[in-house]
Scaffold this motif. Structure first.
Motif, PDB file in Angstrom:
ATOM      1  N   GLY A  56       0.808  -1.214   0.000  1.00 10.69           N
ATOM      2  CA  GLY A  56       0.000   0.000   0.000  1.00 10.69           C
ATOM      3  C   GLY A  56       0.845   1.269   0.000  1.00 10.69           C
ATOM      4  N   ALA A  57       0.172   2.369   0.102  1.00  4.27           N
ATOM      5  CA  ALA A  57       0.810   3.680   0.053  1.00  4.27           C
ATOM      6  C   ALA A  57       1.732   3.902   1.251  1.00  4.27           C
ATOM      7  CB  ALA A  57      -0.265   4.765   0.029  1.00  4.27           C
ATOM      8  N   LEU A  58       2.680   4.818   1.065  1.00  2.69           N
ATOM      9  CA  LEU A  58       3.582   5.185   2.147  1.00  2.69           C
ATOM     10  C   LEU A  58       2.852   6.039   3.177  1.00  2.69           C
ATOM     11  CD1 LEU A  58       6.765   6.131   0.103  1.00  2.69           C
ATOM     12  CD2 LEU A  58       6.331   4.023   1.375  1.00  2.69           C
ATOM     13  N   ILE A  59       3.329   5.978   4.411  1.00  4.35           N
ATOM     14  CA  ILE A  59       2.721   6.716   5.512  1.00  4.35           C
ATOM     15  C   ILE A  59       3.679   7.831   5.911  1.00  4.35           C
ATOM     16  CG2 ILE A  59       1.854   6.549   7.866  1.00  4.35           C
ATOM     17  CD1 ILE A  59       1.659   3.370   6.916  1.00  4.35           C
ATOM     18  N   HIS A  60       3.206   9.067   5.763  1.00  6.56           N
ATOM     19  CA  HIS A  60       4.015  10.247   6.075  1.00  6.56           C
ATOM     20  C   HIS A  60       3.799  10.661   7.527  1.00  6.56           C
ATOM     21  CE1 HIS A  60       4.570  10.519   1.783  1.00  6.56           C
ATOM     22  NE2 HIS A  60       3.286  10.764   1.575  1.00  6.56           N
ATOM     23  N   THR A  61       4.732  11.466   8.027  1.00  7.19           N
ATOM     24  CA  THR A  61       4.604  12.052   9.359  1.00  7.19           C
ATOM     25  C   THR A  61       4.818  13.558   9.259  1.00  7.19           C
ATOM     26  OG1 THR A  61       5.473  10.059  10.406  1.00  7.19           O
ATOM     27  CG2 THR A  61       5.481  12.063  11.732  1.00  7.19           C
TER      28      THR A  61
ATOM     29  N   GLN B  35      19.941   7.333  17.523  1.00  5.40           N
ATOM     30  CA  GLN B  35      20.415   6.248  16.672  1.00  5.40           C
ATOM     31  C   GLN B  35      19.861   4.899  17.125  1.00  5.40           C
ATOM     32  OE1 GLN B  35      24.608   5.340  16.734  1.00  5.40           O
ATOM     33  NE2 GLN B  35      24.539   4.640  14.619  1.00  5.40           N
ATOM     34  N   GLY B  36      19.904   4.633  18.409  1.00  4.48           N
ATOM     35  CA  GLY B  36      19.425   3.356  18.917  1.00  4.48           C
ATOM     36  C   GLY B  36      17.943   3.163  18.748  1.00  4.48           C
ATOM     37  N   MET B  37      17.169   4.212  18.921  1.00  5.91           N
ATOM     38  CA  MET B  37      15.716   4.093  18.903  1.00  5.91           C
ATOM     39  C   MET B  37      15.113   4.124  17.509  1.00  5.91           C
ATOM     40  SD  MET B  37      14.494   6.334  22.125  1.00  5.91           S
ATOM     41  CE  MET B  37      15.873   7.379  22.490  1.00  5.91           C
ATOM     42  N   LEU B  38      15.677   4.881  16.614  1.00  3.09           N
ATOM     43  CA  LEU B  38      15.033   5.097  15.327  1.00  3.09           C
ATOM     44  C   LEU B  38      15.335   4.030  14.281  1.00  3.09           C
ATOM     45  CD1 LEU B  38      15.249   8.963  14.900  1.00  3.09           C
ATOM     46  CD2 LEU B  38      13.364   7.590  15.745  1.00  3.09           C
ATOM     47  N   LYS B  39      16.242   3.115  14.583  1.00  2.00           N
ATOM     48  CA  LYS B  39      16.537   2.057  13.610  1.00  2.00           C
ATOM     49  C   LYS B  39      15.284   1.266  13.254  1.00  2.00           C
ATOM     50  CE  LYS B  39      21.409   1.397  14.358  1.00  2.00           C
ATOM     51  NZ  LYS B  39      22.480   0.512  14.759  1.00  2.00           N
ATOM     52  N   SER B  40      14.352   1.203  14.177  1.00  2.00           N
ATOM     53  CA  SER B  40      13.120   0.453  13.914  1.00  2.00           C
ATOM     54  C   SER B  40      12.320   1.052  12.764  1.00  2.00           C
ATOM     55  CB  SER B  40      12.263   0.401  15.179  1.00  2.00           C
ATOM     56  OG  SER B  40      11.983   1.709  15.625  1.00  2.00           O
ATOM     57  N   LEU B  41      12.489   2.351  12.493  1.00  4.33           N
ATOM     58  CA  LEU B  41      11.762   2.975  11.392  1.00  4.33           C
ATOM     59  C   LEU B  41      12.175   2.407  10.046  1.00  4.33           C
ATOM     60  CD1 LEU B  41      11.680   6.722  12.440  1.00  4.33           C
ATOM     61  CD2 LEU B  41       9.777   5.118  12.379  1.00  4.33           C
ATOM     62  N   ARG B  42      13.399   1.946   9.929  1.00  4.64           N
ATOM     63  CA  ARG B  42      13.872   1.403   8.659  1.00  4.64           C
ATOM     64  C   ARG B  42      13.132   0.130   8.288  1.00  4.64           C
ATOM     65  NH1 ARG B  42      20.408   2.157   9.146  1.00  4.64           N
ATOM     66  NH2 ARG B  42      20.354   4.412   9.118  1.00  4.64           N
ATOM     67  N   GLN B  43      12.500  -0.502   9.262  1.00  5.47           N
ATOM     68  CA  GLN B  43      11.820  -1.761   9.003  1.00  5.47           C
ATOM     69  C   GLN B  43      10.359  -1.556   8.636  1.00  5.47           C
ATOM     70  OE1 GLN B  43      12.642  -4.012  12.526  1.00  5.47           O
ATOM     71  NE2 GLN B  43      14.839  -3.768  12.284  1.00  5.47           N
ATOM     72  N   GLN B  44       9.928  -0.319   8.540  1.00  3.65           N
ATOM     73  CA  GLN B  44       8.557  -0.021   8.148  1.00  3.65           C
ATOM     74  C   GLN B  44       8.561   0.755   6.848  1.00  3.65           C
ATOM     75  OE1 GLN B  44       6.670   2.044  11.428  1.00  3.65           O
ATOM     76  NE2 GLN B  44       5.744   0.133  12.065  1.00  3.65           N
ATOM     77  N   ARG B  45       7.413   0.787   6.198  1.00  4.97           N
ATOM     78  CA  ARG B  45       7.259   1.574   4.972  1.00  4.97           C
ATOM     79  C   ARG B  45       6.976   3.011   5.371  1.00  4.97           C
ATOM     80  NH1 ARG B  45       3.687  -1.676   3.156  1.00  4.97           N
ATOM     81  NH2 ARG B  45       2.039  -0.151   3.135  1.00  4.97           N
ATOM     82  N   VAL B  46       8.024   3.801   5.486  1.00  2.00           N
ATOM     83  CA  VAL B  46       7.911   5.171   5.950  1.00  2.00           C
ATOM     84  C   VAL B  46       7.995   6.117   4.758  1.00  2.00           C
ATOM     85  CG1 VAL B  46       8.948   6.954   7.415  1.00  2.00           C
ATOM     86  CG2 VAL B  46       8.964   4.565   8.159  1.00  2.00           C
ATOM     87  N   GLY B  47       7.049   7.026   4.665  1.00  2.00           N
ATOM     88  CA  GLY B  47       7.087   8.055   3.628  1.00  2.00           C
ATOM     89  C   GLY B  47       7.963   9.207   4.095  1.00  2.00           C
ATOM     90  N   TRP B  48       7.517  10.408   3.849  1.00  2.00           N
ATOM     91  CA  TRP B  48       8.263  11.591   4.262  1.00  2.00           C
ATOM     92  C   TRP B  48       8.043  11.869   5.744  1.00  2.00           C
ATOM     93  CZ3 TRP B  48      11.906  13.946   1.564  1.00  2.00           C
ATOM     94  CH2 TRP B  48      11.926  13.756   0.187  1.00  2.00           C
ATOM     95  N   SER B  49       9.106  12.263   6.421  1.00  2.00           N
ATOM     96  CA  SER B  49       9.009  12.792   7.775  1.00  2.00           C
ATOM     97  C   SER B  49       9.246  14.290   7.653  1.00  2.00           C
ATOM     98  CB  SER B  49      10.056  12.157   8.691  1.00  2.00           C
ATOM     99  OG  SER B  49       9.925  12.668  10.000  1.00  2.00           O
ATOM    100  N   VAL B  50       8.208  15.069   7.920  1.00  2.00           N
ATOM    101  CA  VAL B  50       8.251  16.515   7.727  1.00  2.00           C
ATOM    102  C   VAL B  50       8.226  17.184   9.098  1.00  2.00           C
ATOM    103  CG1 VAL B  50       7.068  18.480   6.689  1.00  2.00           C
ATOM    104  CG2 VAL B  50       7.090  16.277   5.513  1.00  2.00           C
TER     105      VAL B  50
END
Length: 144
Positions: free
Chosen positions: A49-54, A72-87
């Motif tokens: 499905g479509a990407l999810i933006h923040t 660095q330690g906490m945000l690595k989990s974002l790489r494992q999701q379909r993340v759109g733009w973080s604005v």
């Protein structure tokens, strides 16, 4: 908590508002909440499905008490999701600079803006999004 998280556009744009002092514990809590929202949206939209933006409205953020090692330690989990733009939106150049470093460090697509209006114009460039509006709690320009 010095933040709120909700859907600006259901299953497509997560709206986060920061205010006051934001700590590494707040970041952990925010990530748990927003990652669950993304997981739920991916389940609803399908794996392809479509990407999810923040959209992060940090105009009321006073300061961070977070180190880059925390991020660095906490945000690595974002790489494992379909993340759109973080604005990220904040009028301060340093806050936008540190946001840029953090997002770049963890490999998330990001843009930083000084105004909500500019951030909304950018997000609306995604033609797959339905039409939406965001009315901030307070006007961007205030006379002193």
């Amino acid at each position: 908590m010095p933040y709120t998280v909700s859907w600006l556009v259901p299953n497509r744009i997560i709206l986060t508002r920061y205010h006051g002092i934001f700590t590494s514990e707040d970041l952990r809590s925010y990530l748990e909440e927003s990652l669950q929202m993304r997981d739920d949206a991916i389940a609803a939209l399908g794996e392809d499905g479509a990407l999810i933006h923040t959209l992060t409205d940090a105009r009321k953020l006073d300061r961070y008490t977070i180190g880059l090692a925390d991020i660095q330690g906490m945000l690595k989990s974002l790489r494992q999701q379909r993340v759109g733009w973080s604005v990220f939106v904040h009028p301060g150049k340093m806050e936008r600079f540190f946001s840029s470093i953090g997002h770049h460090w963890v490999g998330v697509r990001h843009r930083e803006f000084a105004t909500i209006e500019d951030a909304i114009v950018f997000l609306k460039e995604d033609a797959s999004l339905p039409d939406f509006t965001y009315v901030p709690e307070e006007p961007e320009s205030q006379s002193s």
